[in-house]
Design a protein around this motif. Sequence first.
Motif, short mmCIF file in Angstrom:
data_model
loop_
_atom_site.label_atom_id
_atom_site.label_comp_id
_atom_site.label_asym_id
_atom_site.label_seq_id
_atom_site.Cartn_x
_atom_site.Cartn_y
_atom_site.Cartn_z
N ALA A 33 -75.38 -24.63 -5.63
CA ALA A 33 -75.27 -24.18 -4.24
C ALA A 33 -76.61 -24.35 -3.52
CB ALA A 33 -74.83 -22.72 -4.19
N GLY A 34 -77.71 -24.00 -4.18
CA GLY A 34 -79.03 -24.17 -3.58
C GLY A 34 -79.35 -25.64 -3.34
N GLN A 35 -79.00 -26.48 -4.30
CA GLN A 35 -79.24 -27.90 -4.14
C GLN A 35 -78.43 -28.46 -2.97
OE1 GLN A 35 -77.96 -30.56 -7.29
NE2 GLN A 35 -79.49 -32.07 -6.72
N TRP A 36 -77.18 -28.02 -2.85
CA TRP A 36 -76.33 -28.50 -1.75
C TRP A 36 -76.95 -28.12 -0.40
CZ3 TRP A 36 -72.82 -32.05 -1.25
CH2 TRP A 36 -72.06 -32.10 -0.08
N ASP A 37 -77.50 -26.93 -0.32
CA ASP A 37 -78.16 -26.49 0.91
C ASP A 37 -79.34 -27.41 1.23
OD1 ASP A 37 -78.50 -24.59 3.09
OD2 ASP A 37 -80.29 -23.90 1.99
N TRP A 141 -62.67 -25.12 -10.99
CA TRP A 141 -63.95 -25.77 -10.74
C TRP A 141 -63.84 -26.86 -9.69
CZ3 TRP A 141 -68.53 -24.32 -13.08
CH2 TRP A 141 -68.42 -23.39 -14.09
N ASP A 142 -62.71 -26.99 -9.05
CA ASP A 142 -62.48 -28.07 -8.08
C ASP A 142 -62.95 -27.69 -6.67
OD1 ASP A 142 -60.48 -26.14 -7.99
OD2 ASP A 142 -58.94 -27.57 -7.36
N TYR A 143 -64.19 -27.24 -6.59
CA TYR A 143 -64.78 -26.92 -5.29
C TYR A 143 -66.28 -27.13 -5.37
CZ TYR A 143 -66.76 -22.55 -7.05
OH TYR A 143 -67.50 -21.62 -7.74
N ASN A 144 -66.89 -27.26 -4.23
CA ASN A 144 -68.33 -27.44 -4.14
C ASN A 144 -68.96 -26.07 -3.89
OD1 ASN A 144 -70.94 -27.79 -3.05
ND2 ASN A 144 -70.42 -29.81 -2.29
N PRO A 145 -69.70 -25.51 -4.87
CA PRO A 145 -70.22 -24.15 -4.72
C PRO A 145 -71.19 -23.97 -3.56
CG PRO A 145 -71.14 -25.18 -6.67
CD PRO A 145 -70.11 -26.12 -6.13
N GLY A 146 -71.78 -25.05 -3.08
CA GLY A 146 -72.70 -24.93 -1.95
C GLY A 146 -72.01 -25.05 -0.62
N ALA A 147 -70.86 -25.73 -0.59
CA ALA A 147 -70.16 -25.94 0.67
C ALA A 147 -69.24 -24.77 1.03
CB ALA A 147 -69.34 -27.23 0.61
N VAL A 148 -68.94 -23.95 0.06
CA VAL A 148 -68.06 -22.81 0.28
C VAL A 148 -68.88 -21.54 0.05
CG1 VAL A 148 -65.98 -21.62 -0.53
CG2 VAL A 148 -66.07 -24.10 -0.54
N SER A 149 -68.90 -20.68 1.04
CA SER A 149 -69.64 -19.43 0.86
C SER A 149 -68.95 -18.59 -0.21
CB SER A 149 -69.71 -18.65 2.17
OG SER A 149 -68.47 -18.05 2.46
N ARG A 150 -69.71 -17.72 -0.84
CA ARG A 150 -69.14 -16.87 -1.89
C ARG A 150 -68.01 -16.02 -1.33
NH1 ARG A 150 -73.51 -14.55 -5.93
NH2 ARG A 150 -71.89 -13.01 -5.98
N LEU A 151 -68.19 -15.51 -0.12
CA LEU A 151 -67.14 -14.69 0.50
C LEU A 151 -65.89 -15.51 0.76
CD1 LEU A 151 -66.23 -12.00 1.66
CD2 LEU A 151 -67.32 -12.66 3.83
N ALA A 152 -66.08 -16.73 1.29
CA ALA A 152 -64.92 -17.59 1.55
C ALA A 152 -64.21 -17.96 0.25
CB ALA A 152 -65.36 -18.85 2.29
#
Length: 169
Positions: A33-37, A141-152
Amino acid sequence: RDPLTGEDRDVQLGSPRRLQVIYDVNLRTAQAAGQWDRIQRTRATHPYLLYQLGPSREHRPEHRGWSGMLLRADDPWWQTHYPPNGWGCKCHVRQVSRREAERLLATGRYLNAAPDLGTVEYVNRRTGEVANVPRGIDPGWDYNPGAVSRLARAQQLLEQKEAAAKGSE
């Protein structure tokens, strides 16, 4: 108490191995997620991502096939295939400039089109919930952890569970 059956059962809630898996998963997804940011902040100068294998002894066949995949950071493929892509997956991406991408692609050893391997139906043996996931990616695991907020992401999982519960009524 088992939430599905209502039965009281003795269960082991943790073991050193399970705690290590949880720690590793949390660490890898937080790093991703940090890398995606960072990728989003530097996309103007480094608009490409290169899929690379991690240091595992054995790799999933699909992940080996994705190694050397060089796509723009805004390619929709990254929304479902941005690593990690499963339990124990150590794959990662490297951000690449346009100039380096052109040089790499000129060698003929890199792929620049996202493959469509189709989906696989996964049935949760415990709940009966059915999910279709891209081939080569573990369920959930079929999602991008950086593109989706934890809440979403939590909201998305809750909606899926509610839909599954309504479907089993």
